[in-house]
Structure formats: C-alpha cells, structure tokens
Scaffold this active site. Sequence first.
Site, PDB file in Angstrom:
ATOM      1  N   ARG A 297     -24.112  24.042  13.017  1.00 55.01           N
ATOM      2  CA  ARG A 297     -23.818  22.644  12.711  1.00 55.01           C
ATOM      3  C   ARG A 297     -23.672  21.876  14.024  1.00 55.01           C
ATOM      4  NH1 ARG A 297     -21.146  19.764   8.392  1.00 55.01           N
ATOM      5  NH2 ARG A 297     -20.534  21.692   7.354  1.00 55.01           N
TER       6      ARG A 297
ATOM      7  N   ASP B 239     -23.383  31.221   5.544  1.00 57.26           N
ATOM      8  CA  ASP B 239     -23.145  31.720   6.900  1.00 57.26           C
ATOM      9  C   ASP B 239     -22.392  33.037   6.824  1.00 57.26           C
ATOM     10  OD1 ASP B 239     -20.178  31.216   7.497  1.00 57.26           O
ATOM     11  OD2 ASP B 239     -20.870  29.243   6.818  1.00 57.26           O
TER      12      ASP B 239
ATOM     13  N   GLY C  72       0.799  -1.226   0.000  1.00 58.51           N
ATOM     14  CA  GLY C  72       0.000   0.000   0.000  1.00 58.51           C
ATOM     15  C   GLY C  72       0.827   1.269   0.000  1.00 58.51           C
ATOM     16  N   GLU C  73       2.139   1.177   0.253  1.00 57.31           N
ATOM     17  CA  GLU C  73       2.960   2.396   0.269  1.00 57.31           C
ATOM     18  C   GLU C  73       3.057   3.001  -1.129  1.00 57.31           C
ATOM     19  OE1 GLU C  73       6.814   1.728   1.934  1.00 57.31           O
ATOM     20  OE2 GLU C  73       6.033   1.529   3.984  1.00 57.31           O
TER      21      GLU C  73
ATOM     22  N   LYS D 161     -25.932  29.751  10.050  1.00 53.53           N
ATOM     23  CA  LYS D 161     -25.805  28.290  10.019  1.00 53.53           C
ATOM     24  C   LYS D 161     -25.362  27.772  11.382  1.00 53.53           C
ATOM     25  CE  LYS D 161     -22.209  26.067   8.096  1.00 53.53           C
ATOM     26  NZ  LYS D 161     -21.327  25.500   7.066  1.00 53.53           N
TER      27      LYS D 161
ATOM     28  N   ARG E 293      -9.817  22.917   7.343  1.00 52.48           N
ATOM     29  CA  ARG E 293     -10.973  23.198   8.202  1.00 52.48           C
ATOM     30  C   ARG E 293     -10.724  22.770   9.643  1.00 52.48           C
ATOM     31  NH1 ARG E 293     -16.040  20.811   5.217  1.00 52.48           N
ATOM     32  NH2 ARG E 293     -14.518  19.201   4.687  1.00 52.48           N
ATOM     33  N   GLN E 294      -9.698  21.932   9.862  1.00 51.85           N
ATOM     34  CA  GLN E 294      -9.325  21.565  11.238  1.00 51.85           C
ATOM     35  C   GLN E 294      -8.268  22.571  11.706  1.00 51.85           C
ATOM     36  OE1 GLN E 294      -8.690  17.415  12.260  1.00 51.85           O
ATOM     37  NE2 GLN E 294      -9.464  16.794  10.263  1.00 51.85           N
TER      38      GLN E 294
ATOM     39  N   HIS F   5      -9.648  27.570   4.024  1.00 47.90           N
ATOM     40  CA  HIS F   5     -10.886  27.793   4.777  1.00 47.90           C
ATOM     41  C   HIS F   5     -10.786  29.045   5.646  1.00 47.90           C
ATOM     42  CE1 HIS F   5     -14.604  27.143   6.677  1.00 47.90           C
ATOM     43  NE2 HIS F   5     -14.043  27.017   7.866  1.00 47.90           N
TER      44      HIS F   5
ATOM     45  N   ASP G 230     -19.958  29.642  -1.572  1.00 42.46           N
ATOM     46  CA  ASP G 230     -19.228  29.191  -0.384  1.00 42.46           C
ATOM     47  C   ASP G 230     -17.816  28.812  -0.801  1.00 42.46           C
ATOM     48  OD1 ASP G 230     -18.845  28.647   2.291  1.00 42.46           O
ATOM     49  OD2 ASP G 230     -20.380  27.091   2.433  1.00 42.46           O
TER      50      ASP G 230
END
Length: 284
Positions: free
Chosen positions: A187, A161, A34-35, A185, A90-91, A123, A212
């Site tokens: 959430r 928003d 998977g690498e 908004k 967004r984090q 963001h 947005d």
Amino acid sequence: MIIPGADTQAFAAALAEETGERLGRVEYERFADGEHVVRVPEAVEGERAVVVASTVDSDAHVQLLQLQDAVRETGASDVVTVLPYMGYARQDEAFKPGEPVSSRAMARAISTGTDRVITVNPHEPSVCDFFDVPTTHVDAAGLLADPLPEDLEDPLFLSPDEGAIDLPITARDAYGEGETDFFEKERDYDSGDIEITPSDADVAGRDVVLVDDIIATGSTMSESVAVLAERDARRIFVTCVHPMLASNALTKLSAAGVDAVYGTDTLERAVSEISAAPAVAAEL
Ligand code: R5P
C-alpha cells in the site's frame, strides 16, 4: 444490564438475547453546539453494566466514554466494555515522526471507565496490551464460513496479504474443505493505492473466498477480486469480520466482479449477515 451505543444497537440486542441480561434503553442527544449527551434512565444499581459500542467514528468514542460514566453514576457494581469493532486499531504505531500511537491513546481513555474490555478481531491482537484493564479478544473468523454456499467448487480460501493468513485458515476449517493461500499486498500510504501481487495458485474454474479482518475503502478487496476475475475464477466471495465499507467500497467490489459480500454485525451494514454476538456472549 446491556447498555448499547447508538451505532451498535442490533449487536447489543443480540447480546442481551444470548446472555439473558436485560437490555437497557439509552437516550442519545446532541446539543446545539454539537456536543453529545447520553442518558441511561433506568438505574444499574448494584448490577454489572455491559457497555456495547463499536467505536465506528470519533462521535462513537465520545458516546462510549459518556456511557461508561453514566452507568457508574447510576451505581453499576462493575463495568465491562464490549468493543465489537475497535476503531483506531489500525493506527497501532506511529507511522511517521510526530504521529501518536492512536490505538494506545484510545485504549487508555477507554480503560479509565471500565473494569474489563472484550473486543472482536482487533487489527493486531497486540493492541489489547494498550488497555490498562484486563482485555480479551474474540476470534469471529470461524463464523465467516456460515453464509457460504454449500456447493463451493474446489474452494480456495485466500487472504489479500500474508499477515492475515490465519483468517482464511480458520474460515476454511469451519467450512470443512478447501485450500488456503495468500496474496502479497503493497500500500502506498500517501496515495492510498494498493498493489496486489497474486500467488501462483491456479484459480481458473474454482470458487474463491477472500477473507480479511476489515473492508474499509474496499481497495484491497476490489484489487484482489479483479485479479481473480482476470484469472477466470468461477465465483468470487468476499467476507470479513468488520464490514466498514466506507464511501464507495461496495461499488468498487461490484465493479471488480464480486459475487457476494458478507460481514459480521460488529458494524451494522447491509451485508452484516453473520452475528458475532454469540462468540462475545461466551466470553462474557
Ligand atoms: C490491512 O492490513 C487490513 O487487514 C485490511 O486489508 C485493510 O485495512 C483494508 O483496507 P481497505 O479496504 O481500505 O483496502
């Protein structure tokens, strides 16, 4: 030389076209475990390398770090990293005790392999401060007006928003006419449910353009579209910089009654009609 990430090949080609810089060919492979491994067969000896990769998922993050290292290995004089879409932006804070500031962690990792970063509508612009190298952000909101019909009826440009109100204002200014407004908004971060509180704006019989920065699950936009449809808006257009459109987002928007969805090519999707590459080329 422009070096594309696997998920950002069209954007990289557009950037090469805009800047006149060579488009490098990259091989992307995966081992049985998977690498990832990437390969840049043509040496970038003594040249600037512009690595262009939207960090659309964690695999893309890994490939980006590998590409930065590969171009240094083949002798790039300096490395510029273009993140058309910056994942994890967004984090931008630790929302619950024990969580990381993920955008900072990603920015630090990306900084180790580059001399400079350019991104498009992160963001929050403040995430640029998390990089340890000079970082600039390009505003593509003005481009969002490009695919709109020329005959919009008494248009209202709306953000779902208040925090995003600059986007419809910029899109309206680029379109040349119309009012602007925003919804409220809320959430619920545990359930993911969105509650939209409409403004007092009268939308009956008018064309409304919802703007947005990103459509992710589509909950924000589809709830907003539903409110507008219920209030007899004439046509409802949805446009965004980053059309992530995860899972069934497009279906949710269609079911809510949207007339058309547009986005830029920072993420390569069926709705990516607008190219943000010229705006990034101007910053390069
Ligand atoms: C939030 O502040 C952003 O501007 C977007 O409104 C949001 O991230 C969109 O997410 P979703 O499409 O999942 O509702």
